[in-house]
Each structure stands twice: as structure tokens, then as C-alpha cells.
Design a protein around this motif. Structure first.
Motif, PDB file in Angstrom:
ATOM      1  N   ILE A 221       0.848  -1.190   0.000  1.00  0.00           N
ATOM      2  CA  ILE A 221       0.000   0.000   0.000  1.00  0.00           C
ATOM      3  C   ILE A 221       0.886   1.244   0.000  1.00  0.00           C
ATOM      4  CG2 ILE A 221      -1.816   1.250   1.203  1.00  0.00           C
ATOM      5  CD1 ILE A 221      -2.653  -1.553   0.295  1.00  0.00           C
ATOM      6  N   PHE A 228      -3.367   5.161   4.984  1.00  0.00           N
ATOM      7  CA  PHE A 228      -4.319   4.458   4.127  1.00  0.00           C
ATOM      8  C   PHE A 228      -5.730   4.742   4.628  1.00  0.00           C
ATOM      9  CE2 PHE A 228      -5.749   0.148   2.282  1.00  0.00           C
ATOM     10  CZ  PHE A 228      -5.819   0.663   0.997  1.00  0.00           C
ATOM     11  N   GLU A 240      -1.940   0.395  -5.041  1.00  0.00           N
ATOM     12  CA  GLU A 240      -2.038  -0.929  -4.438  1.00  0.00           C
ATOM     13  C   GLU A 240      -1.289  -1.874  -5.370  1.00  0.00           C
ATOM     14  OE1 GLU A 240      -6.235  -1.347  -4.203  1.00  0.00           O
ATOM     15  OE2 GLU A 240      -6.454   0.140  -2.614  1.00  0.00           O
TER      16      GLU A 240
END
Length: 324
Positions: A221, A228, A240
Motif C-alpha cells: 500500500i 491508508f 495498491e
């Protein structure tokens, strides 16, 4: 043909995301094996919604629905509710009492994993590393000095029981702390405040696939925001990357920790655990047991990378539920 109740919605801020997940399950269900029924579980009503958006009330006594004079009961439930009452054990316990198999973990595991601080407390004795944390309950005296002496700055203030990053704040200065706590209390009456972990964030899906506990390809991420958050998760404000850009050795290490947590907790169904890798050590943030199932969500991304279609993924979950 087995009749599948796909439950979606819920009572939390995540209900709209859940409706999307549930509709994806409905769309990709194997129609040669299953007849799907979209069931909206909302505070004000439980209803079956047909393809014409006509609603039929659910009888909560036995979880049945009557359509045009015909009573319909279900062979299995696919649980796509994020947050309460689908991810915290309430629906699991209800279906356990009714004897209807369902696709997610059991009620105890759901309640435990939905409570971030209880989950991490249970896993710590098994060597699973976490951030340094400080806990608050609504009504507690807020000792800013004690909090910051424990977790330092920056830190994260989170509702203890919520998802999709609702109510989470990254606190960079002491002046921001009280506002962040008030924001978290909008979602829950318990708060967890955690030290900032500076490292690589990864998300790890674990499922039981055809009888074997399987770790899916790991997603890295990279958020455009401070963390996030909701925008990063759902509005494209993040990268991603699957598989994650980590070494084979680190992939094996993170996978082993995620699988250990799944097995220690005697999990069933889906799990998606979040980790931050700091100095070569994965630190667990949380575990989700009803992860997003839209086509863009992380578990479907990871399944695709593993060569598992959404139809196969959902069929596997239903077959395991009925076999159990």
C-alpha cells in the motif's frame, strides 16, 4: 440449486461499501450451482431485494422470506456486511442459533478480531509484533502527557471497533490530539492510540482454499495521503501493488505471520491483515474478517494474482461453509 442469501448493508458507516461488495458477490455467483438472493440488513428493515428493486420483508424468526405466496428458506448465507452486525459476531451467532451455515468466521472470532485492542492482546504472546498503544474509554480522563509519553509523536488515534478508516486521525502535534480523540469517539466509545510505525505497509489475505489455509499474494500500500484512509482506500488516492515490492525472504516472513494469526485464532472464511514492516519485522495493525469484495478491493486483486477468479473465490467460500 442451493439458495444463497447474500447479506449486505449493516448498521455502521460502512454500509454503502458493503452493498457494493454484496452486489459483486451476487454478480459473480456461479448460477449453475446457486440461486442468489440479495438481503439488505439495515437498522430500519431486513428485506430481500429482487432484480426489480422490489422489497420483501425477512422473517427474523427463521430468516425466511415470502415472495408471491411462496416461503423461501436458505441453504447457506454469504456474509458481505462490513462492520456491525456482520463483522462483530452478531449475525454469526444468530445463524448459529438457526443452524444456517454462513461464509465467515464463527461469532467468537468475529467479535475478537473486530475489537482491535483485544485482537492484538491475544496475538502478542504468540510473538506477533504490534505498535505501542494507549487505550481510552468514553468518559475516561484524557491525560495528554501520559498518552504522548507512551506513544510519542506522530501517532494514530483510532476507534477500537470500526472499519474503512472511519474516525482515524494521524496526530502530528499535541494541539491535534483532543480533536482526533473527539473524532474517533464519533465512531466508537473505545479508542486505541498507537505509535507511528515508519515502514512499508502491506495487506495480506488468508483464506481456506479447498481445505488448505492459503496466503494470497501480498499487496503493498502506497498512500498519497498521510495514511491508508478512506480516500486512499476507495477514491483512488493510493497505489495498491500486487505482488508487493518486498524480497522473497520478507514475503515468506510476512506470510508466515499472517498464516500463524489465522491458525492461532481458528479462523474460517476470509481474513485480510494489515502490517507495517519496520526494520525487517512485520507489525500487525488489524485483521478484517469481512474484507471488501468489490472488483477493485484487495482480496479480489490478490485472488486474481493467484489465478483464482471471483466466481471460484465465492464458490469456495460457500462450499466450505456448507461442508463445515
Amino acid at each position: 440449486m442451493k439458495k444463497v442469501a447474500i447479506i449486505m448493508g449493516g448498521y455502521s458507516s460502512e454500509y454503502q461499501i458493503s452493498l457494493k461488495s454484496g452486489n459483486v458477490v451476487y454478480q459473480f455467483l456461479d448460477v449453475s450451482k446457486y440461486t442468489g438472493y440479495r438481503i439488505h440488513i439495515l437498522r430500519e428493515k431486513w428485506v430481500y431485494v429482487d432484480d426489480n428493486n422490489q422489497e420483501f420483508p425477512i422473517d427474523k424468526n427463521d430468516f425466511s422470506v415470502t415472495v408471491n405466496g411462496e416461503k423461501i428458506t436458505f441453504d447457506v448465507v454469504f456474509n458481505a456486511i462490513h462492520g456491525t452486525p456482520g463483522e462483530d459476531g452478531l449475525m454469526q451467532a444468530y445463524f448459529e442459533l438457526l443452524g444456517i451455515p454462513q461464509s465467515s468466521c464463527d461469532y467468537y472470532q468475529a467479535a475478537l478480531t473486530f475489537n482491535k485492542r483485544d485482537l492484538l492482546s491475544v496475538l502478542k504472546p504468540y510473538g506477533i509484533k504490534t505498535a505501542t498503544s494507549y487505550y481510552l474509554n468514553l468518559g475516561d480522563t484524557i491525560d495528554q502527557e501520559a498518552i504522548l509519553n507512551t506513544v510519542g509523536l506522530p501517532c494514530f488515534v483510532k476507534p477500537n471497533k470500526s472499519g474503512s478508516s472511519f474516525g482515524i486521525s494521524k496526530v502530528k502535534t499535541k494541539d491535534e490530539l483532543l480533536f482526533a480523540i473527539a473524532n474517533a469517539y464519533k465512531e466508537d466509545n473505545e479508542i486505541i492510540i498507537e505509535s507511528f510505525l515508519d515502514g512499508t505497509e502491506v495487506s495480506v489475505g488468508v483464506i481456506n482454499y479447498k481445505g488448505t489455509v492459503t496466503v494470497l499474494p501480498i499487496t503493498e500500500i502506497v498512500s498519497e495521503n498521510d495514511f491508508f484512509d478512506y480516500e486512499a482506500k476507495y477514491l483512488g488516492k493510493s497505489q495498491e501493488i500486487t505482488p508487493a515490492r518486498i524480497s522473497p525472504e520478507m514475503t515468506a516472513k510476512v506470510s508466515a505471520v499472517a498464516k500463524k494469526a489465522y491458525e492461532v485464532l481458528k479462523m474460517k472464511g476470509f481474513s485480510r491483515s494489515e502490517f507495517i514492516i519496520v526494520d525487517g519485522e512485520p507489525h500487525m495493525l488489524e485483521m478484517n474478517t469481512i474484507p471488501g469484495l468489490t472488483t477493485e478491493s484487495l482480496i479480489p486483486q490478490q485472488a486474481r494474482e493467484a489465478g483464482i477468479s471471483l466466481t471460484d473465490l465465492f464458490t469456495n467460500a460457500l462450499e466450505l461453509a456448507m461442508n463445515n
